[in-house]
Scaffold this active site. Sequence first.
Site, PDB file in Angstrom:
ATOM      1  N   GLU A  98       0.836  -1.205   0.000  1.00  0.00           N
ATOM      2  CA  GLU A  98       0.000   0.000   0.000  1.00  0.00           C
ATOM      3  C   GLU A  98       0.869   1.253   0.000  1.00  0.00           C
ATOM      4  O   GLU A  98       2.024   1.212   0.427  1.00  0.00           O
ATOM      5  CB  GLU A  98      -0.855   0.005   1.274  1.00  0.00           C
ATOM      6  CG  GLU A  98      -2.335  -0.017   1.121  1.00  0.00           C
ATOM      7  CD  GLU A  98      -3.008   1.074   0.310  1.00  0.00           C
ATOM      8  OE1 GLU A  98      -2.406   1.689  -0.586  1.00  0.00           O
ATOM      9  OE2 GLU A  98      -4.199   1.287   0.570  1.00  0.00           O
ATOM     10  N   ASP A  99       0.294   2.339  -0.466  1.00  0.00           N
ATOM     11  CA  ASP A  99       1.014   3.617  -0.419  1.00  0.00           C
ATOM     12  C   ASP A  99       0.982   4.224   0.971  1.00  0.00           C
ATOM     13  O   ASP A  99       1.998   4.662   1.493  1.00  0.00           O
ATOM     14  CB  ASP A  99       0.447   4.599  -1.464  1.00  0.00           C
ATOM     15  CG  ASP A  99      -1.072   4.771  -1.375  1.00  0.00           C
ATOM     16  OD1 ASP A  99      -1.722   4.061  -0.572  1.00  0.00           O
ATOM     17  OD2 ASP A  99      -1.614   5.612  -2.113  1.00  0.00           O
ATOM     18  N   ASP A 102      -3.893   5.351   6.661  1.00  0.00           N
ATOM     19  CA  ASP A 102      -4.364   6.560   7.332  1.00  0.00           C
ATOM     20  C   ASP A 102      -5.311   6.129   8.460  1.00  0.00           C
ATOM     21  O   ASP A 102      -4.867   5.812   9.553  1.00  0.00           O
ATOM     22  CB  ASP A 102      -5.039   7.415   6.255  1.00  0.00           C
ATOM     23  CG  ASP A 102      -5.450   8.782   6.731  1.00  0.00           C
ATOM     24  OD1 ASP A 102      -4.974   9.198   7.781  1.00  0.00           O
ATOM     25  OD2 ASP A 102      -6.240   9.450   6.043  1.00  0.00           O
ATOM     26  N   PHE A 151      -1.872  15.819   4.518  1.00  0.00           N
ATOM     27  CA  PHE A 151      -2.180  15.185   3.237  1.00  0.00           C
ATOM     28  C   PHE A 151      -0.962  15.309   2.326  1.00  0.00           C
ATOM     29  O   PHE A 151      -0.524  16.407   2.012  1.00  0.00           O
ATOM     30  CB  PHE A 151      -3.412  15.818   2.589  1.00  0.00           C
ATOM     31  CG  PHE A 151      -3.926  15.011   1.447  1.00  0.00           C
ATOM     32  CD1 PHE A 151      -4.741  13.907   1.666  1.00  0.00           C
ATOM     33  CD2 PHE A 151      -3.563  15.309   0.139  1.00  0.00           C
ATOM     34  CE1 PHE A 151      -5.198  13.132   0.609  1.00  0.00           C
ATOM     35  CE2 PHE A 151      -4.019  14.547  -0.930  1.00  0.00           C
ATOM     36  CZ  PHE A 151      -4.831  13.457  -0.686  1.00  0.00           C
ATOM     37  N   ARG A 164       1.198  12.350  -9.047  1.00  0.00           N
ATOM     38  CA  ARG A 164       1.689  10.978  -8.806  1.00  0.00           C
ATOM     39  C   ARG A 164       3.119  10.793  -9.308  1.00  0.00           C
ATOM     40  O   ARG A 164       3.850   9.947  -8.817  1.00  0.00           O
ATOM     41  CB  ARG A 164       0.800   9.955  -9.529  1.00  0.00           C
ATOM     42  CG  ARG A 164      -0.603   9.828  -8.986  1.00  0.00           C
ATOM     43  CD  ARG A 164      -1.274   8.584  -9.576  1.00  0.00           C
ATOM     44  NE  ARG A 164      -2.717   8.599  -9.432  1.00  0.00           N
ATOM     45  CZ  ARG A 164      -3.379   8.160  -8.364  1.00  0.00           C
ATOM     46  NH1 ARG A 164      -2.714   7.687  -7.333  1.00  0.00           N
ATOM     47  NH2 ARG A 164      -4.694   8.187  -8.311  1.00  0.00           N
TER      48      ARG A 164
HETATM   49  P1  XMP Z   1      -7.477   4.726   4.998  1.00  0.00           P
HETATM   50  O1  XMP Z   1      -7.981   5.956   5.739  1.00  0.00           O
HETATM   51  O2  XMP Z   1      -8.609   3.796   4.673  1.00  0.00           O
HETATM   52  O3  XMP Z   1      -7.016   5.369   3.645  1.00  0.00           O
HETATM   53  O4  XMP Z   1      -6.328   4.092   5.712  1.00  0.00           O
HETATM   54  C1  XMP Z   1      -6.137   4.804   2.816  1.00  0.00           C
HETATM   55  C2  XMP Z   1      -6.262   5.467   1.480  1.00  0.00           C
HETATM   56  O5  XMP Z   1      -6.566   6.868   1.606  1.00  0.00           O
HETATM   57  C3  XMP Z   1      -5.804   7.636   0.727  1.00  0.00           C
HETATM   58  N1  XMP Z   1      -4.993   8.603   1.494  1.00  0.00           N
HETATM   59  C4  XMP Z   1      -4.169   9.496   0.963  1.00  0.00           C
HETATM   60  N2  XMP Z   1      -3.863   9.748  -0.313  1.00  0.00           N
HETATM   61  N3  XMP Z   1      -2.368  11.431   0.386  1.00  0.00           N
HETATM   62  C5  XMP Z   1      -2.973  10.740  -0.601  1.00  0.00           C
HETATM   63  O6  XMP Z   1      -2.688  10.987  -1.763  1.00  0.00           O
HETATM   64  C6  XMP Z   1      -2.616  11.245   1.703  1.00  0.00           C
HETATM   65  O7  XMP Z   1      -2.047  11.912   2.566  1.00  0.00           O
HETATM   66  C7  XMP Z   1      -3.572  10.207   2.010  1.00  0.00           C
HETATM   67  N4  XMP Z   1      -4.075   9.733   3.174  1.00  0.00           N
HETATM   68  C8  XMP Z   1      -4.926   8.736   2.824  1.00  0.00           C
HETATM   69  C9  XMP Z   1      -4.946   6.648  -0.029  1.00  0.00           C
HETATM   70  O8  XMP Z   1      -5.556   6.413  -1.275  1.00  0.00           O
HETATM   71  C10 XMP Z   1      -4.944   5.387   0.775  1.00  0.00           C
HETATM   72  O9  XMP Z   1      -4.872   4.224   0.007  1.00  0.00           O
HETATM   73 MG    MG Z   2      -5.725   8.394  -3.632  1.00  0.00          MG
END
Ligand code: XMP
Ligand code: MG
Length: 178
Positions: A98-99, A102, A151, A164
């Site tokens: 995962e990237d 959050d 963010f 990206r």
């Molecule tokens: P959760 O909250 O489910 O979210 O853990 C995971 C997804 O939310 C997006 N996400 C971000 N994307 N910058 C982004 O470009 C951020 O700071 C950020 N925080 C959450 C992301 O798609 C991730 O897979």
């Molecule tokens: Mg995204």
Amino acid sequence: MEQDIRQILIETDELQKRIKELGQEITRDYKGKDLVVICVLKGAVMFMSDLCKNIDLPLSIDFMAVSSYGSSTQSSGVVRILKDLDSSIEDKDVLIVEDIIDTGLTLSYLVENLKSRGPKSVKLCTLLNKPERRKTDVKVDYIGFTIPDEFVVGYGLDFNEKYRNLPYICVLKEEVYK
Ligand code: XMP
Ligand code: MG
């Protein structure tokens, strides 16, 4: 794009150095196993690509795309599968890449979903971890960097599908989000 950036949080060479370390760790841990690396589209695509180049083992790669209902910067926890895996993961050792984690809602859904398909193991690797906003207890096995609650974009991460392709992780100026 440079004029939109407020601050670079993680420089390119720092990213690459850490990804090399993660690759070496994963290589040690998965020796002799039947590793399938699952890239969560689209954000993790750069990370997965660089990570896999640093894993010195036979492996296969598959992709999954999910979307969480909610606004572009807030996750709702309701997850929809937009693209499923091409191949079965039964009896495989699965590593989800995962990237960013959050709230953890997207990943906890994904982990449960994949576990129900009969894999030998499921582990989680994230480039970025934002622990301040966690809403669910999701076990993360490999973490690249822990970052504050901001963010971020770049290196796969987007704001409205842009940024990206930046080779580093950064925070945008406030006026860009408006
Ligand atoms: P959760 O909250 O489910 O979210 O853990 C995971 C997804 O939310 C997006 N996400 C971000 N994307 N910058 C982004 O470009 C951020 O700071 C950020 N925080 C959450 C992301 O798609 C991730 O897979
Ligand atoms: Mg995204």
